[in-house]
Each structure stands twice: as C-alpha cells, then as structure tokens.
Design a protein around this motif. Structure first.
Motif, PDB file in Angstrom:
ATOM      1  N   ARG A  99       0.824  -1.211   0.000  1.00  0.00           N
ATOM      2  CA  ARG A  99       0.000   0.000   0.000  1.00  0.00           C
ATOM      3  C   ARG A  99       0.861   1.265   0.000  1.00  0.00           C
ATOM      4  O   ARG A  99       0.681   2.148  -0.833  1.00  0.00           O
ATOM      5  N   ASP A 100       1.795   1.358   0.930  1.00  0.00           N
ATOM      6  CA  ASP A 100       2.482   2.633   1.163  1.00  0.00           C
ATOM      7  C   ASP A 100       3.703   2.883   0.290  1.00  0.00           C
ATOM      8  O   ASP A 100       3.996   4.028  -0.042  1.00  0.00           O
ATOM      9  N   PHE A 101       4.414   1.841  -0.108  1.00  0.00           N
ATOM     10  CA  PHE A 101       5.586   2.062  -0.953  1.00  0.00           C
ATOM     11  C   PHE A 101       5.204   2.662  -2.313  1.00  0.00           C
ATOM     12  O   PHE A 101       5.804   3.662  -2.734  1.00  0.00           O
ATOM     13  N   MET A 105       6.271   6.385  -3.840  1.00  0.00           N
ATOM     14  CA  MET A 105       6.875   6.575  -5.160  1.00  0.00           C
ATOM     15  C   MET A 105       6.073   7.594  -5.979  1.00  0.00           C
ATOM     16  O   MET A 105       6.643   8.389  -6.719  1.00  0.00           O
ATOM     17  N   ARG A 106       4.768   7.582  -5.831  1.00  0.00           N
ATOM     18  CA  ARG A 106       3.920   8.566  -6.523  1.00  0.00           C
ATOM     19  C   ARG A 106       4.237   9.980  -6.042  1.00  0.00           C
ATOM     20  O   ARG A 106       4.352  10.919  -6.829  1.00  0.00           O
ATOM     21  N   ILE A 107       4.404  10.128  -4.735  1.00  0.00           N
ATOM     22  CA  ILE A 107       4.750  11.427  -4.156  1.00  0.00           C
ATOM     23  C   ILE A 107       6.106  11.883  -4.682  1.00  0.00           C
ATOM     24  O   ILE A 107       6.274  13.033  -5.104  1.00  0.00           O
ATOM     25  N   LEU A 108       7.077  10.982  -4.665  1.00  0.00           N
ATOM     26  CA  LEU A 108       8.427  11.330  -5.116  1.00  0.00           C
ATOM     27  C   LEU A 108       8.457  11.663  -6.607  1.00  0.00           C
ATOM     28  O   LEU A 108       9.187  12.563  -7.030  1.00  0.00           O
ATOM     29  N   ASP A 109       7.654  10.950  -7.405  1.00  0.00           N
ATOM     30  CA  ASP A 109       7.552  11.272  -8.837  1.00  0.00           C
ATOM     31  C   ASP A 109       7.007  12.691  -9.018  1.00  0.00           C
ATOM     32  O   ASP A 109       7.500  13.457  -9.842  1.00  0.00           O
ATOM     33  N   GLU A 110       5.995  13.023  -8.237  1.00  0.00           N
ATOM     34  CA  GLU A 110       5.375  14.354  -8.313  1.00  0.00           C
ATOM     35  C   GLU A 110       6.391  15.447  -7.971  1.00  0.00           C
ATOM     36  O   GLU A 110       6.370  16.533  -8.544  1.00  0.00           O
ATOM     37  N   LEU A 111       7.284  15.148  -7.031  1.00  0.00           N
ATOM     38  CA  LEU A 111       8.292  16.117  -6.593  1.00  0.00           C
ATOM     39  C   LEU A 111       9.544  16.109  -7.471  1.00  0.00           C
ATOM     40  O   LEU A 111      10.454  16.898  -7.243  1.00  0.00           O
ATOM     41  N   LYS A 112       9.591  15.180  -8.447  1.00  0.00           N
ATOM     42  CA  LYS A 112      10.790  14.990  -9.286  1.00  0.00           C
ATOM     43  C   LYS A 112      12.008  14.715  -8.396  1.00  0.00           C
ATOM     44  O   LYS A 112      13.092  15.274  -8.590  1.00  0.00           O
TER      45      LYS A 112
END
Length: 187
Positions: A99-101, A105-112
């Motif tokens: 669930r959380d990993f 990764m989605r958050i980190l992609d958004e932040l580049k």
C-alpha cells in the motif's frame, strides 16, 4: 636495503587489502524464490524493479490510483524534501508495503525526487537484508521510511503514516527539522 623492501612490501599489501575492501559491491535488484512467498525481492533495489512481474500487479495499481494531498505536496516542495535523503525498507510480501511504498513513489515522482537520493532495501519476513542495513537503522517493521539530512536521521515513518497520508507525515518530519535548525542558530 632489506628493511626498505620489507616496508614497500608491507605498504603494498596494505594498499591492496584496502582496495579489495572498497571494491566490494552491493548486489542490486536481487530476487529470491521462497516456498512460502514465491518470488521476493531482497536487498538494495532500484525503482524500476517494481515495474516487473509479480511486483507490478500491486505496485502500479496502487501508485496510479493514489490521490495525492496536493496541499501537502506543495508544502513538501516548499520545505525542499528533494534536498533530503530517503532510506525505505519494504517487504515485497507485506501488505502495508504494497500500500504505502507505491504511494511514496507517486509522491516522489510528483516532486521529481532524484533516484540518487533514494535507497530502497527489501527485507525478508525476519526483517533481514543481505547487507544488514536493517540493524544499522534499527528497523523492526516494514515499511519504514527514514528521512536523513547530511547522513543524520531527522525522522521516520514506521509501518503506516500516523496522519493516514505519507506526504502529511513527511511534512511534519520536515517541520521538526526546520525548528531544530532555528533553535541551533539562536543558542
């Protein structure tokens, strides 16, 4: 002359030993097969490994369907999360990691967020990895997300975010770091 040759030989032996130790490489993207869990990742991993079967079945779905808290993402940009290092311990057998990993990764992609600042370590059911990093960081549960600045831990998320959102928990960790820096300046 004999002493000089002995000294050169000893120095050469020390140099070669030091080179051999520093040349030891960490195996990346190790995959093992277990009777209980089938295929499982173990040790240091690259993000792309989760786009392969059987991991992609849970990773891609959860990452793509996760609705980001855009206000928290803006706060993470403002607090410059991209200047921090992240160490993430997961278990590819663990539902909380499933669930959380991907959400992280989605958050980190958004932040580049730079992959070079991210360390992903997969552990077995005993919470062990081939390199023993879990004991260095005292990891007891997965997922564990450790936020570091200049090699020093400033906070972690253990098993699940306390706010229900990883990005909100990360904002809280960075707020604590900012206040501690200000306190240090005005001591």
């Amino acid at each position: 002359m004999k002493k000089l040759i002995t000294k050169i030989f000893a120095a050469s032996a020390l140099f070669l030993a030091a080179e051999q130790i520093s040349a030891q490489k960490v195996v990346v993207n190790r995959e093992v097969e277990t009777t209980e869990d089938g295929k499982m990742l173990l040790g240091h991993q690259l993000k792309d490994q989760f786009l392969k079967e059987p991991y992609s079945t849970w990773f891609v779905k959860e990452r793509d369907e996760y609705a980001l808290d855009q206000n928290a993402v803006k706060d993470l940009k403002k607090a410059k999360l991209t200047s921090y290092d992240l160490i993430v311990f997961i278990g590819t057998w663990c539902e909380d990691s499933h669930r959380d990993f991907p959400r992280l990764m989605r958050i980190l992609d958004e932040l580049k967020y730079s992959e070079g600042k991210l360390t992903i370590i997969a552990v077995n059911r005993k919470k062990e990895s081939p390199t023993g990093d879990e004991s260095l960081h005292n990891v007891q549960k997965v997922p564990t997300i450790i936020v570091q600045k200049y090699g020093k831990e400033i906070g972690r998320i253990i098993e699940m975010p306390t706010t229900g959102y990883i990005e909100r928990d990360l904002v809280e960790i960075l707020k604590k770091d900012d206040s501690s820096v200000i306190k240090e300046i005005f001591k």
